[in-house]
Scaffold this active site. Structure first.
Site, PDB file in Angstrom:
ATOM      1  N   ASP A   1       0.785  -1.176  -0.008  1.00 22.54           N
ATOM      2  CA  ASP A   1      -0.233   0.042  -0.111  1.00 22.54           C
ATOM      3  C   ASP A   1       0.699   1.381  -0.156  1.00 22.54           C
ATOM      4  O   ASP A   1       1.462   1.492   0.912  1.00 22.54           O
ATOM      5  CB  ASP A   1      -0.886  -0.051   1.359  1.00 22.54           C
ATOM      6  CG  ASP A   1      -1.910   1.228   1.303  1.00 22.54           C
ATOM      7  OD1 ASP A   1      -1.767   2.298   0.767  1.00 22.54           O
ATOM      8  OD2 ASP A   1      -3.033   0.974   1.880  1.00 22.54           O
ATOM      9  N   VAL A   2       0.834   1.767  -1.188  1.00 16.84           N
ATOM     10  CA  VAL A   2       1.888   3.005  -1.333  1.00 16.84           C
ATOM     11  C   VAL A   2       0.692   4.365  -1.572  1.00 16.84           C
ATOM     12  O   VAL A   2       0.195   4.303  -2.429  1.00 16.84           O
ATOM     13  CB  VAL A   2       2.944   3.064  -2.222  1.00 16.84           C
ATOM     14  CG1 VAL A   2       3.690   2.049  -1.844  1.00 16.84           C
ATOM     15  CG2 VAL A   2       2.201   2.531  -3.711  1.00 16.84           C
ATOM     16  N   GLU A   3       0.946   5.389  -0.576  1.00 19.97           N
ATOM     17  CA  GLU A   3       0.094   6.482  -0.506  1.00 19.97           C
ATOM     18  C   GLU A   3       0.832   7.644   0.346  1.00 19.97           C
ATOM     19  O   GLU A   3       1.624   7.278   1.213  1.00 19.97           O
ATOM     20  CB  GLU A   3      -1.302   6.305  -0.380  1.00 19.97           C
ATOM     21  CG  GLU A   3      -1.409   5.690   0.879  1.00 19.97           C
ATOM     22  CD  GLU A   3      -3.048   5.070   1.161  1.00 19.97           C
ATOM     23  OE1 GLU A   3      -3.833   6.013   1.086  1.00 19.97           O
ATOM     24  OE2 GLU A   3      -3.199   4.051   1.202  1.00 19.97           O
ATOM     25  N   TRP A   4       0.509   8.807  -0.044  1.00 16.82           N
ATOM     26  CA  TRP A   4       1.274   9.905   1.129  1.00 16.82           C
ATOM     27  C   TRP A   4       0.197   9.691   2.020  1.00 16.82           C
ATOM     28  O   TRP A   4      -0.870   9.704   2.254  1.00 16.82           O
ATOM     29  CB  TRP A   4       1.094  11.282   0.359  1.00 16.82           C
ATOM     30  CG  TRP A   4       2.007  11.377  -0.895  1.00 16.82           C
ATOM     31  CD1 TRP A   4       1.532  11.934  -1.931  1.00 16.82           C
ATOM     32  CD2 TRP A   4       3.314  11.117  -1.101  1.00 16.82           C
ATOM     33  NE1 TRP A   4       2.745  12.014  -2.912  1.00 16.82           N
ATOM     34  CE2 TRP A   4       3.660  11.422  -2.072  1.00 16.82           C
ATOM     35  CE3 TRP A   4       4.530  10.500  -0.087  1.00 16.82           C
ATOM     36  CZ2 TRP A   4       5.022  11.435  -2.792  1.00 16.82           C
ATOM     37  CZ3 TRP A   4       5.437  10.278  -0.658  1.00 16.82           C
ATOM     38  CH2 TRP A   4       6.072  10.759  -1.770  1.00 16.82           C
TER      39      TRP A   4
END
Length: 299
Positions: free
Chosen positions: A155-158
C-alpha cells in the site's frame, strides 16, 4: 416534533374503498423500495451488499462479477461466514505498517477468512520515514507464509495526516523503497505483490513504473481510466462507504477487472491472466492446473 394538521380538502384516495386504498399503498411502497435499492447498488450482482453514498461515476463496478473487500481493525469483529455468504470473493487484510505496527485484528481476520473459505491476502502500509529494509523485515516477521493465500499487497500513498511522518519523499527515494519492499515481499510469500495506490501518489510517483506488477487502484468518483494515465488495473476500490453483511458500518468495496474464468486463473497462478503467457516462463506465475481455465483467456 410538532405534527402538521391535514388540510380539510379531500385526498385523491379518500373516495376509494378501503381494500383499493390498501392495494394502491402497497404498490407505491414496493415501487419506492425498488427505486431505493437501485440507488444503493445500480445493476449490482450482489444485492445483499450496498453503498450508503453511491456515486454514479463508478456504477460500472457493480456490473463486474468478482467483488471483494479490504479489512482492518476499524471494521471491528467480522462475521466471515456471513461475509462469504453475501458473495464476497476476496479480502485484503491489513497486516503491518512501517516497521513496528501490526494491526491488532490481523491474525484474527487472517485465520477467520481462511476458515470461512474467503481467499485473502495481507497488505503492508508503507511508512516513508522508516528504511525499506526494516519494513520488509517487519512484514516477514508478522505475516505467515501460506501458499494458498492471495499475493500480498504493498500500500503506497502519501500520509499527510500522520502525526510523526506527514512528509513526502523525493520520487527516486520513493521508487527505491518500493522496489526493495516488492522484492522482499515476493521472496517471503513466493508471489509477485500487488501495488495499491491512489490518484495523487500514482501521478507523483508511479506513472510509467512497475508495469509488470498488478495494480489495485482507488477511484471512488470516476472510472479508473478517467483518473489514471495509461494504467491498466487488476483491482479497483470503488467506494469507501459500502455495506456488507458480516461487517458493522462502512467498508471499502472492491472489484476484480475480469470474468469468473479469469478470476480462477488469477487465484491459481497468482498472476494477472493477461500477463501469464509472458511472465510464467520467468518463474513469476505458477502453472495453471488442468480444469482451472475453462474458456479463452479473454473470456
Amino acid at each position: 416534533m410538532k405534527t402538521r394538521r391535514r388540510s380539510p380538502s379531500r385526498s385523491k384516495n379518500s373516495g376509494l374503498p378501503p381494500f383499493l386504498r390498501a392495494l394502491r399503498f402497497g404498490a407505491l411502497a414496493a415501487l419506492s423500495l425498488g427505486l431505493a435499492s437501485c440507488a444503493i447498488a445500480p445493476n449490482s450482482r450482489y444485492p445483499a451488499k450496498s453503498d450508503i453514498k453511491p456515486h454514479a461515476g463508478v456504477a460500472s463496478a457493480h456490473r463486474l462479477p468478482i467483488h471483494g473487500v479490504d479489512i482492518s481493525k476499524w471494521q471491528g469483529k467480522v462475521d466471515w461466514a456471513a461475509l462469504r455468504q453475501a458473495g464476497t470473493k476476496f479480502a485484503f487484510i491489513k497486516a503491518t505498517e512501517g516497521g513496528d505496527h501490526v494491526d491488532n485484528r490481523f491474525l484474527e481476520n487472517w485465520w477467520g477468512a481462511k476458515n470461512a473459505g474467503v481467499p485473502r491476502g495481507a497488505y503492508h502500509f508503507v511508512y516513508w520515514c522508516r528504511p525499506a529494509h526494516e519494513q520488509a523485515v517487519w512484514f516477514k516477521k508478522n505475516v505467515p507464509q501460506d501458499p494458498e493465500a492471495l499475493p500480498p499487497v504493498l500500500d503506497v500513498e502519501w500520509n499527510g495526516e500522520s502525526v510523526n511522518c506527514p512528509k513526502k519523499v523525493p520520487r527516486e527515494q520513493a521508487l527505491s523503497m518500493i522496489n526493495v519492499l516488492l522484492r522482499e515481499m515476493e521472496a517471503h510469500t513466493g508471489k509477485r505483490p500487488i501495488i495499491y495506490t491512489d490518484i495523487t501518489f500514482h501521478k507523483d510517483i508511479l506513472e510509467g513504473e512497475f508495469n509488470d506488477y498488478p495494480y489495485w487502484i482507488r477511484s471512488v468518483a470516476a472510472e479508473p481510466q478517467e483518473r489514471y494515465a495509461d494504467r491498466r488495473w487488476t483491482f479497483w476500490q470503488f467506494t469507501t462507504t459500502g455495506r456488507v453483511p458480516g461487517v458493522s458500518g462502512d467498508i471499502d468495496r472492491n472489484t476484480f477487472y475480469g470474468t469468473e474464468n479469469q478470476w480462477r486463473m488469477f487465484v491459481a497462478s497468482a498472476c494477472d491472466p493477461r500477463d501469464h503467457k509472458r511472465l510464467q516462463p520467468l518463474g513469476i506465475c505458477r502453472d495453471i492446473s488442468n480444469g482451472v481455465q475453462t474458456a479463452n483467456i479473454d473470456e
